[in-house]
Design a protein around this motif. Structure first.
Motif, PDB file in Angstrom:
ATOM      1  N   GLY A   1      -9.947   6.637   5.017  1.00 30.66           N
ATOM      2  CA  GLY A   1     -10.192   6.865   6.477  1.00 30.66           C
ATOM      3  C   GLY A   1     -10.293   8.547   6.880  1.00 30.66           C
ATOM      4  N   ASN A   2     -10.271   8.940   8.212  1.00 26.50           N
ATOM      5  CA  ASN A   2     -10.534  10.282   8.400  1.00 26.50           C
ATOM      6  C   ASN A   2      -9.243  11.074   8.203  1.00 26.50           C
ATOM      7  OD1 ASN A   2      -9.048   9.244  10.670  1.00 26.50           O
ATOM      8  ND2 ASN A   2     -10.124  10.505  11.989  1.00 26.50           N
ATOM      9  N   ASP A   3      -9.475  12.443   8.385  1.00 30.18           N
ATOM     10  CA  ASP A   3      -8.221  13.252   8.139  1.00 30.18           C
ATOM     11  C   ASP A   3      -7.761  13.177   6.717  1.00 30.18           C
ATOM     12  OD1 ASP A   3      -8.362  14.684  10.649  1.00 30.18           O
ATOM     13  OD2 ASP A   3      -6.882  13.228  11.748  1.00 30.18           O
ATOM     14  N   GLY A   4      -8.414  12.600   5.993  1.00 28.42           N
ATOM     15  CA  GLY A   4      -8.137  12.786   4.483  1.00 28.42           C
ATOM     16  C   GLY A   4      -7.039  11.623   4.354  1.00 28.42           C
ATOM     17  N   VAL A   5      -6.931  10.717   4.908  1.00 30.23           N
ATOM     18  CA  VAL A   5      -6.176   9.541   4.681  1.00 30.23           C
ATOM     19  C   VAL A   5      -6.979   8.636   3.585  1.00 30.23           C
ATOM     20  CG1 VAL A   5      -4.995   7.578   5.462  1.00 30.23           C
ATOM     21  CG2 VAL A   5      -5.075   9.627   6.951  1.00 30.23           C
ATOM     22  N   LEU A   6      -5.738   8.129   2.470  1.00 31.80           N
ATOM     23  CA  LEU A   6      -6.139   7.470   1.475  1.00 31.80           C
ATOM     24  C   LEU A   6      -5.098   6.482   1.270  1.00 31.80           C
ATOM     25  CD1 LEU A   6      -8.377   6.487  -0.799  1.00 31.80           C
ATOM     26  CD2 LEU A   6      -6.967   8.148  -2.378  1.00 31.80           C
TER      27      LEU A   6
ATOM     28  N   LEU B   1      -9.236   3.748  10.105  1.00 38.36           N
ATOM     29  CA  LEU B   1      -9.143   3.486   8.632  1.00 38.36           C
ATOM     30  C   LEU B   1     -10.613   3.064   8.600  1.00 38.36           C
ATOM     31  CD1 LEU B   1      -5.756   1.982   8.118  1.00 38.36           C
ATOM     32  CD2 LEU B   1      -6.422   4.377   7.598  1.00 38.36           C
ATOM     33  N   TYR B   2     -11.477   3.615   7.866  1.00 43.18           N
ATOM     34  CA  TYR B   2     -12.918   3.293   7.892  1.00 43.18           C
ATOM     35  C   TYR B   2     -13.514   2.117   7.041  1.00 43.18           C
ATOM     36  CZ  TYR B   2     -13.910   7.053  11.179  1.00 43.18           C
ATOM     37  OH  TYR B   2     -13.668   7.758  12.511  1.00 43.18           O
TER      38      TYR B   2
ATOM     39  N   TRP C   1       0.747  -1.234   0.063  1.00 43.51           N
ATOM     40  CA  TRP C   1      -0.119  -0.118  -0.101  1.00 43.51           C
ATOM     41  C   TRP C   1       0.911   1.180  -0.001  1.00 43.51           C
ATOM     42  CZ3 TRP C   1      -5.371  -0.673  -0.246  1.00 43.51           C
ATOM     43  CH2 TRP C   1      -5.868  -1.950   0.415  1.00 43.51           C
ATOM     44  N   GLU C   2       0.187   2.361  -0.800  1.00 49.05           N
ATOM     45  CA  GLU C   2       1.042   3.722  -0.423  1.00 49.05           C
ATOM     46  C   GLU C   2       0.072   4.729  -0.302  1.00 49.05           C
ATOM     47  OE1 GLU C   2       2.634   5.067  -4.035  1.00 49.05           O
ATOM     48  OE2 GLU C   2       0.704   5.197  -5.146  1.00 49.05           O
ATOM     49  N   ARG C   3       0.418   5.639   0.591  1.00 51.00           N
ATOM     50  CA  ARG C   3      -0.369   6.841   1.025  1.00 51.00           C
ATOM     51  C   ARG C   3      -0.623   7.730  -0.362  1.00 51.00           C
ATOM     52  NH1 ARG C   3      -0.936  10.646   6.487  1.00 51.00           N
ATOM     53  NH2 ARG C   3      -2.841  11.693   5.652  1.00 51.00           N
TER      54      ARG C   3
END
Length: 395
Positions: free
Chosen positions: A385-390, A370-371, A77-79
């Motif tokens: 996820g929250n706080d704009g995490v992809l 991570l939702y 995975w990469e952000r």
């Protein structure tokens, strides 16, 4: 030569001649202007250190093994960093089947992002029909079939496109719509299926201008009838779903808002079917495995798998390393491989259909919950996820 001590002299006389010559080489001579013994020792140590530094370094013939707690980099995975405010919670993602590199990403605070390179980079997408009113929309769900796509949000808003998202039109909705729209699925040309958080399921075949109910009553009405008499905690039902997930063949599983029971629906059934939870802890989320069975998450980080496939109330727990944080979603990439994600960057992987899981420790450094885990096919996957995490799946 300076006089040595009695002990040193005695030792010198006991040594053989050859050893005496070697000893003379090791003991430095003192000059007429001799310095103190402490200075001589310091000088000797300095010479020894210099010689050691000049000597070639010989490495042992083995490679050290990394410690178990050394966190590896995210290998699969990469952000992806997004042009949005940190407080945005990402909620759904979809790509255009006819244009595999073209997709849309939704979230809170009226967030709609678009990509045309497979999800490597994203840019904000402005849809004028969704900005006419002074609302801060929460866009919940997006789905495409061919070039036709749908977006729903809260407060109630429905957007439709027939040209792969190049243009969007706003579809009017009835004020009597029971509950908030939480899920939409594009099912064919001008056709879609929509679910509200009160259990209403509607289908359309004319671009959303008319909708037909697929169930005869809301879940609240179902639970007030005798069918709910054997459901523990049904009297506490507040009338909304906590989560809802759809299988590829059109079956639904939903978790009550309190997590004390769950409900299922299959095409053709007139009502939702409530089920007692088979575990002591409250249910966090439920969904479908790749083999047609169910997975179940409970509060506190527990993961359960149904025995066999299809709808059942028989589950068994699987041991996972959740560190006590809740697991919030599971996504299957294939029949055997799946990923689970949760609070405080929890990221878990299985390669045997869910029987055992290993934790990806590199995700521990991601300061976000991570939702959602979304695999659009076996090569394209994302974690939201929250706080704009992809996170983007690399494979």
């Amino acid at each position: 030569m300076a006089t040595s001590s009695t002990a040193t002299a005695s030792l010198h006389l006991l040594l053989p001649a050859s050893r005496r010559r070697q000893r003379h080489l090791l003991i430095p001579r003192a000059s007429a202007h001799s310095e103190s013994p402490a200075v001589d020792r310091r000088r000797f140590i300095a010479h020894t250190a210099a010689a050691a530094a000049a000597a070639p370094l010989v490495l042992p013939r083995w490679t050290p093994v990394a410690r178990a707690d050394d966190a590896p980099a995210l290998s699969e995975w990469e952000r992806v960093y997004l042009p949005i405010d940190p407080g945005v919670v990402l909620l759904d993602i979809a790509f255009v089947p006819d244009e595999p590199s073209h997709g849309f990403l939704l979230g809170t605070r009226q967030t709609i992002l678009e990509t045309k390179d497979g999800g490597n980079t994203w840019f904000p997408r402005s849809i004028p029909s969704a900005e006419d009113e002074d609302f801060n929309y929460r866009f919940n769900s997006v789905s495409f079939k061919g070039k036709e796509g749908w977006i729903i949000g809260k407060p109630a808003i429905l957007l439709h496109t027939s040209d792969a998202g190049e243009s969007w039109e706003r579809i009017p909705l009835s004020a009597q719509l029971p509950g908030n729209m939480v899920y939409i699925k594009a099912t064919g040309e001008q056709s879609a299926e929509m679910v509200t958080d009160e259990g209403a399921i509607y289908v359309t075949s004319n671009r959303g201008y008319n909708w037909k109910a697929a169930v005869q009553e809301t879940v609240s009405a179902t639970l007030n009838r005798t069918v709910s008499s054997g459901i523990s905690g049904a009297s506490y039902y507040t009338g909304t779903f906590n989560t809802v997930n759809r299988s590829p063949d059109g079956r639904y599983v939903a978790v009550s808002s309190r997590g004390n029971f769950y409900l299922t629906w299959e095409p053709g059934q007139p009502f939702w079917q409530p089920h007692n939870r088979a575990v002591a802890r409250r249910i966090q989320n439920m969904g479908w495995r790749a083999d047609g069975g169910l997975w179940l998450l409970v509060r506190g980080g527990g993961l359960f798998l149904s025995k066999g496939t299809g709808i059942t109330e028989d589950f068994e727990e699987v041991q996972v390393q959740s560190r006590g944080f809740g697991i919030l979603d599971v996504g299957y990439r294939s029949q055997d491989e799946a990923w689970a994600a949760g609070g405080s960057g929890v990221l878990l992987k299985t390669t045997n259909g869910g029987k055992s899981w290993v934790r990806d420790k590199a995700a521990d450094n991601i300061a976000a919950n991570l939702y959602s885990v979304k695999f659009l096919d076996n090569t394209k996957g994302f974690v939201l996820g929250n706080d704009g995490v992809l996170l983007r799946y690399l494979g």
